[in-house]
Design an enzyme around this catalytic site. Structure first.
Site, PDB file in Angstrom:
ATOM      1  N   CYS A 185       0.806  -1.226   0.000  1.00 39.35           N
ATOM      2  CA  CYS A 185       0.000   0.000   0.000  1.00 39.35           C
ATOM      3  C   CYS A 185       0.841   1.279   0.000  1.00 39.35           C
ATOM      4  O   CYS A 185       0.307   2.372  -0.210  1.00 39.35           O
ATOM      5  CB  CYS A 185      -0.944  -0.003   1.192  1.00 39.35           C
ATOM      6  SG  CYS A 185      -2.007  -1.440   1.191  1.00 39.35           S
ATOM      7  N   HIS A 240      -3.422   6.860   2.963  1.00 35.68           N
ATOM      8  CA  HIS A 240      -3.831   5.579   2.383  1.00 35.68           C
ATOM      9  C   HIS A 240      -5.222   5.226   2.890  1.00 35.68           C
ATOM     10  O   HIS A 240      -5.526   5.391   4.074  1.00 35.68           O
ATOM     11  CB  HIS A 240      -2.817   4.500   2.769  1.00 35.68           C
ATOM     12  CG  HIS A 240      -3.259   3.125   2.410  1.00 35.68           C
ATOM     13  ND1 HIS A 240      -3.734   2.808   1.157  1.00 35.68           N
ATOM     14  CD2 HIS A 240      -3.333   1.966   3.138  1.00 35.68           C
ATOM     15  CE1 HIS A 240      -4.064   1.534   1.134  1.00 35.68           C
ATOM     16  NE2 HIS A 240      -3.837   0.998   2.323  1.00 35.68           N
ATOM     17  N   ASN A 266     -10.096  -0.811   0.212  1.00 33.19           N
ATOM     18  CA  ASN A 266      -8.645  -0.627   0.168  1.00 33.19           C
ATOM     19  C   ASN A 266      -8.137  -1.083  -1.201  1.00 33.19           C
ATOM     20  O   ASN A 266      -8.237  -2.272  -1.534  1.00 33.19           O
ATOM     21  CB  ASN A 266      -8.022  -1.457   1.302  1.00 33.19           C
ATOM     22  CG  ASN A 266      -6.515  -1.330   1.382  1.00 33.19           C
ATOM     23  OD1 ASN A 266      -5.873  -0.825   0.471  1.00 33.19           O
ATOM     24  ND2 ASN A 266      -5.940  -1.806   2.470  1.00 33.19           N
TER      25      ASN A 266
END
Ligand code: ACO
Length: 334
Positions: free
Chosen positions: A113, A254, A284
């Site tokens: 990520c 994020h 996500n």
């Protein structure tokens, strides 16, 4: 020479997987997912739509908005944890081929990520050293291809999508990417891992039977480190550059879990309206989450030429990083 973020673009697949759809697949509820994560739905790519297709579409938009010609791009780098192929060719090479870009360096990076923040650091270094002039960076993920839809602790979290940006050389310091801090610690590797199909657990029937080809996460342990690290990241980069939180026009963390974002945002006192929050609609999307969020803000007219953005990421590895980036592109025209 400085590195400037000239444009942003993104692509989201059309298929929507809602929490109610997931209720029919695993033992979960819409209420649990919303309360623990803030996620309401996520996008899932078609069977014949692969990671490089998503990356290509995001890249096309970023190039169109950058004002430079595709033929002027001299490097293509893609961050992904769900590449087209396990080892080769790289997803960046596939995206280049789809864009008609030839004879330039194209490669992938693996930083989960934090991928897009790592790409900022790479692009900045290549441009400041005078090695490259116009770099296409892409975060692209078909995470649904590595998710176990029998594992309720992970399948409710992730979605597919892509974001891209063009980073160009400039002599104007006021347009520059200000700073990037990025790091990793492999001691935490096992907390967030796709254990199978590498050299540790090769592609063999017994490993596949144990479903090792799918992502596993010790969610609660990851959560605690994520909040601490994401907060420290921001404090460190602001302090190093003598910038105050109120000087930031847009905080783009994020997008993994609204509780993580909210904990970091409130600790650092960023106002709600200056904080990206797209996790409810996309889940996500790993390396794509920051550029996808940035693109949505740009299209809503909330990011304008000259705005100072603070990016903040955390992911598998563990990897983490923050970046202070000025938006040096044109304002959106609707
Ligand atoms: N539905 C219902 N119950 C569930 C579900 C589900 N989908 N998933 C887990 N549970 C249960 C667990 O079994 C547990 O039950 P128990 O108490 O009977 O044992 C209970 O819910 C609590 O589980 P926790 O894991 O403690 O829940 P938590 O509040 O920590 O939320 C979550 C889990 C959402 C995964 C959270 O920990 C999180 O967001 N972690 C961080 C994710 C992250 O930031 N990752 C980094 C980036 S990702 C990357 O790099 C690829």
């Amino acid at each position: 020479m400085y590195a400037a973020l000239r444009s942003i673009g993104s692509y989201v697949p059309k298929n929507i997987l809602t929490n109610h759809d997931l209720e029919k697949m695993v033992d979960t509820t819409d209420e649990w997912i919303v309360k623990r994560t803030g996620i309401k739905e996520r996008r899932i790519a078609d069977t014949d739509e692969v990671t490089s297709d998503l990356g290509y579409k995001a890249a096309l938009q970023a190039i169109e908005r950058s004002g430079i010609k595709t033929s002027d791009i001299d490097m293509v780098v893609c961050a992904t944890l769900s590449p087209d192929y396990l080892t080769m060719p790289s997803t960046a090479a596939m995206i280049s081929q789809k864009l008609g870009i030839k004879n330039v360096m194209a490669f992938d990076i693996s930083a989960a990520c934090t991928g897009f923040v790592y790409l900022m650091s790479l692009a900045k270094a290549f441009i400041e050293s005078g090695t490259k002039k116009n770099i296409l960076i892409i975060g692209a993920e078909k995470i649904s291809s590595i998710i176990d839809y029998e594992d309720r602790s992970t399948c409710i979290l992730f979605g597919d999508g892509a974001g891209a940006a063009v980073i160009c050389a400039t002599e104007d310091k006021n347009e520059a990417i200000v700073d990037v801090l990025a790091s990793a610690d492999g001691n935490f590797g096992e907390l967030l891992i796709t254990p199978g199909c590498g050299s540790v657990n090769p592609i063999r029937e017994d490993n596949l039977d144990q479903r090792l080809q799918y992502m596993k996460m010790a969610g609660n342990e990851v959560f605690k480190v994520a909040v601490k690290t994401l907060t420290k990241d921001v404090v460190d980069i602001l302090k190093k550059n003598s910038i105050e939180a109120h000087d930031i026009d847009m905080f783009i963390p994020h997008q993994a879990n609204y509780r993580i974002i909210e904990a970091v945002r409130s600790k650092l006192d960023f106002p709600l309206e200056k904080c990206a929050m797209t996790v409810a609609k996309y889940g996500n999307t790993s390396s794509a989450s920051i550029p996808m969020a940035m693109n949505d803000l740009y299209e809503e007219g909330k990011i304008k030429h000259g705005d100072l953005m603070l990016l903040d990421a955390f992911g598998g590895g563990f990897t983490w990083g923050s970046a202070l980036v000025r938006f040096a592109g044109k304002n959106i025209t609707n």
